[in-house]
Design an enzyme around this catalytic site. Structure first.
Site, PDB file in Angstrom:
ATOM      1  N   ASP A  15       0.832  -1.204   0.000  1.00 31.50           N
ATOM      2  CA  ASP A  15       0.000   0.000   0.000  1.00 31.50           C
ATOM      3  C   ASP A  15       0.867   1.255   0.000  1.00 31.50           C
ATOM      4  O   ASP A  15       1.975   1.258   0.536  1.00 31.50           O
ATOM      5  CB  ASP A  15      -0.925  -0.019   1.226  1.00 31.50           C
ATOM      6  CG  ASP A  15      -2.087   0.962   1.091  1.00 31.50           C
ATOM      7  OD1 ASP A  15      -2.390   1.394  -0.042  1.00 31.50           O
ATOM      8  OD2 ASP A  15      -2.689   1.304   2.128  1.00 31.50           O
ATOM      9  N   LEU A  21      10.882 -20.548  -4.715  1.00 31.83           N
ATOM     10  CA  LEU A  21       9.878 -19.674  -4.102  1.00 31.83           C
ATOM     11  C   LEU A  21       8.518 -19.823  -4.789  1.00 31.83           C
ATOM     12  O   LEU A  21       8.440 -19.868  -6.018  1.00 31.83           O
ATOM     13  CB  LEU A  21      10.344 -18.212  -4.226  1.00 31.83           C
ATOM     14  CG  LEU A  21       9.369 -17.147  -3.715  1.00 31.83           C
ATOM     15  CD1 LEU A  21       9.315 -17.126  -2.200  1.00 31.83           C
ATOM     16  CD2 LEU A  21       9.760 -15.756  -4.237  1.00 31.83           C
ATOM     17  N   HIS A  76       2.126   3.282  -9.079  1.00 34.50           N
ATOM     18  CA  HIS A  76       1.935   1.846  -9.342  1.00 34.50           C
ATOM     19  C   HIS A  76       3.098   1.300 -10.175  1.00 34.50           C
ATOM     20  O   HIS A  76       3.583   0.196  -9.949  1.00 34.50           O
ATOM     21  CB  HIS A  76       0.614   1.604 -10.081  1.00 34.50           C
ATOM     22  CG  HIS A  76      -0.596   2.000  -9.287  1.00 34.50           C
ATOM     23  ND1 HIS A  76      -0.716   1.733  -7.948  1.00 34.50           N
ATOM     24  CD2 HIS A  76      -1.742   2.651  -9.636  1.00 34.50           C
ATOM     25  CE1 HIS A  76      -1.887   2.193  -7.501  1.00 34.50           C
ATOM     26  NE2 HIS A  76      -2.512   2.768  -8.509  1.00 34.50           N
TER      27      HIS A  76
HETATM   28  C1  IPE Z   1      -5.472  -2.787  -0.092  1.00 32.62           C
HETATM   29  O1  IPE Z   1      -5.110  -1.449  -0.315  1.00 32.62           O
HETATM   30  C2  IPE Z   1      -5.463  -3.562  -1.344  1.00 32.62           C
HETATM   31  C3  IPE Z   1      -4.179  -3.674  -2.029  1.00 32.62           C
HETATM   32  C4  IPE Z   1      -3.014  -3.256  -1.628  1.00 32.62           C
HETATM   33  C5  IPE Z   1      -4.244  -4.395  -3.264  1.00 32.62           C
HETATM   34  P1  IPE Z   1      -6.205  -0.297  -0.416  1.00 32.62           P
HETATM   35  O2  IPE Z   1      -5.433   0.964  -0.527  1.00 32.62           O
HETATM   36  O3  IPE Z   1      -7.169  -0.594  -1.489  1.00 32.62           O
HETATM   37  O4  IPE Z   1      -6.926  -0.412   0.994  1.00 32.62           O
HETATM   38  P2  IPE Z   1      -7.934   0.560   1.738  1.00 32.62           P
HETATM   39  O5  IPE Z   1      -9.078   0.791   0.826  1.00 32.62           O
HETATM   40  O6  IPE Z   1      -7.191   1.826   2.028  1.00 32.62           O
HETATM   41  O7  IPE Z   1      -8.293  -0.167   2.994  1.00 32.62           O
HETATM   42  C1  IPE Z   2      -1.670   0.191  -3.316  1.00 30.55           C
HETATM   43  O1  IPE Z   2      -1.440   1.556  -3.370  1.00 30.55           O
HETATM   44  C2  IPE Z   2      -1.865  -0.398  -4.682  1.00 30.55           C
HETATM   45  C3  IPE Z   2      -3.232  -0.870  -4.965  1.00 30.55           C
HETATM   46  C4  IPE Z   2      -4.243  -0.843  -4.131  1.00 30.55           C
HETATM   47  C5  IPE Z   2      -3.448  -1.412  -6.273  1.00 30.55           C
HETATM   48  P1  IPE Z   2      -2.632   2.588  -3.354  1.00 30.55           P
HETATM   49  O2  IPE Z   2      -3.020   2.867  -4.755  1.00 30.55           O
HETATM   50  O3  IPE Z   2      -3.720   2.141  -2.467  1.00 30.55           O
HETATM   51  O4  IPE Z   2      -1.888   3.863  -2.741  1.00 30.55           O
HETATM   52  P2  IPE Z   2      -2.483   4.890  -1.694  1.00 30.55           P
HETATM   53  O5  IPE Z   2      -2.988   4.108  -0.527  1.00 30.55           O
HETATM   54  O6  IPE Z   2      -3.579   5.633  -2.393  1.00 30.55           O
HETATM   55  O7  IPE Z   2      -1.324   5.752  -1.364  1.00 30.55           O
HETATM   56 MG    MG Z   3      -4.145   2.412  -0.508  1.00 36.10          MG
END
Ligand code: IPE
Ligand code: IPE
Ligand code: MG
Length: 250
Positions: A26, A137, A43
């Site tokens: 995240d 792995l 990303h």
């Molecule tokens: C969780 O991250 C899902 C992934 C990393 C794939 P999100 O950024 O979507 O989670 P929430 O919505 O903040 O809980």
């Molecule tokens: C996690 O990073 C990646 C996915 C959920 C695909 P985010 O896109 O949730 O990044 P933040 O949380 O907005 O910084």
């Molecule tokens: Mg996020």
């Protein structure tokens, strides 16, 4: 029966190096925003972290690495971002599968999968088949995955295969139908990006995992940060319901 026993049914061995590390990657969007870049740039950068962490797990002899790439709730994001993530996932599989194969890595994708475009579904099949015989792995990508979906689909499949269980069943009956029945439960769970929640990741399987949260954003996470997480894991006393004294006697 599942290959691995459940942490609530039998006590697992406490191991120095986690056999299974599961990560919520995240913070990509915030990483980009801090740099006045579009979220998707985060990303793209996050994919480079995936490469580094996969290699680090190979080097550290972790047996299973599971990465949450796209949750069942992430479909709620703006259409542009969803499309970008899908394309990135497809290109990453196309580009990396040979490298995974050469490095003896077995690739698994878990999640609903039936909501993906046919091109992506095909690539998932191909990539898994190409690496299926590898015994290094096991890299699992959770895509369109949700922990509640997993428990429901497992229950449905179990009852279809064994209708007599409608009378009653146990953990061990359900376990083989869970999406990750091929892996032991995670020893170590990591979430980057500062949030302290599970976000519908592996709800069943995280029952006794050690949880580690870090503010580091996923694109900034690296092998050193992973080693720090593992060092924290190594200080934990995994009691699985018992007392400290019982552990000393064991
Ligand atoms: C969780 O991250 C899902 C992934 C990393 C794939 P999100 O950024 O979507 O989670 P929430 O919505 O903040 O809980
Ligand atoms: C996690 O990073 C990646 C996915 C959920 C695909 P985010 O896109 O949730 O990044 P933040 O949380 O907005 O910084
Ligand atoms: Mg996020």
């Amino acid at each position: 029966m599942s290959l691995f026993s459940s942490s609530t049914v039998a006590i697992p061995d406490a191991v120095q190096v986690p056999r299974h590390v599961a990560i919520i990657m995240d913070g990509n969007g915030r990483w980009a925003k801090k740099r006045f870049m579009p979220r998707v740039a985060g990303h793209k950068r996050g994919l480079e972290t995936v490469r580094e962490i996969v290699q680090a797990c190979v080097d550290l002899r972790v047996d299973y690495l599971t990465l949450f790439a796209f949750s069942s709730e992430n479909w709620r994001r703006p259409q542009d971002e969803v499309s970008f993530l899908m394309q990135l996932f497809l290109r990453a599989m196309e580009r990396e599968v040979n490298k995974l194969a050469d490095n003896n890595i077995r690739l698994k994708i878990v999640g609903r999968l039936d909501r993906f475009e046919p091109q992506i579904a095909e690539m998932i099949e191909k990539s898994q088949a190409r690496t299926a015989a590898n015994n290094g792995l096991t890299l699992t990508i959770a895509a369109d995955y949700g922990g509640r979906w997993d428990i429901l689909q497992a229950t449905q499949h179990m009852l279809k295969a064994r209708p007599e269980l409608v009378q009653g069943f146990e953990e061990g009956d359900l376990a083989p139908y869970l999406a990750m029945s091929y892996a032991p439960e995670p020893d170590l769970f990591i979430r980057t990006g500062g949030e302290q929640r599970i976000s519908n990741f592996l709800l069943w399987q995280l029952a006794y995992s050690e949880l580690y949260f870090t503010d580091t954003l996923w694109p900034d996470f690296d092998a050193k940060a992973l080693k720090q997480a593992i060092a924290s894991y190594q200080t934990r006393e995994r009691r699985f319901g018992r007392t400290s004294e019982q552990l000393l006697d064991a």
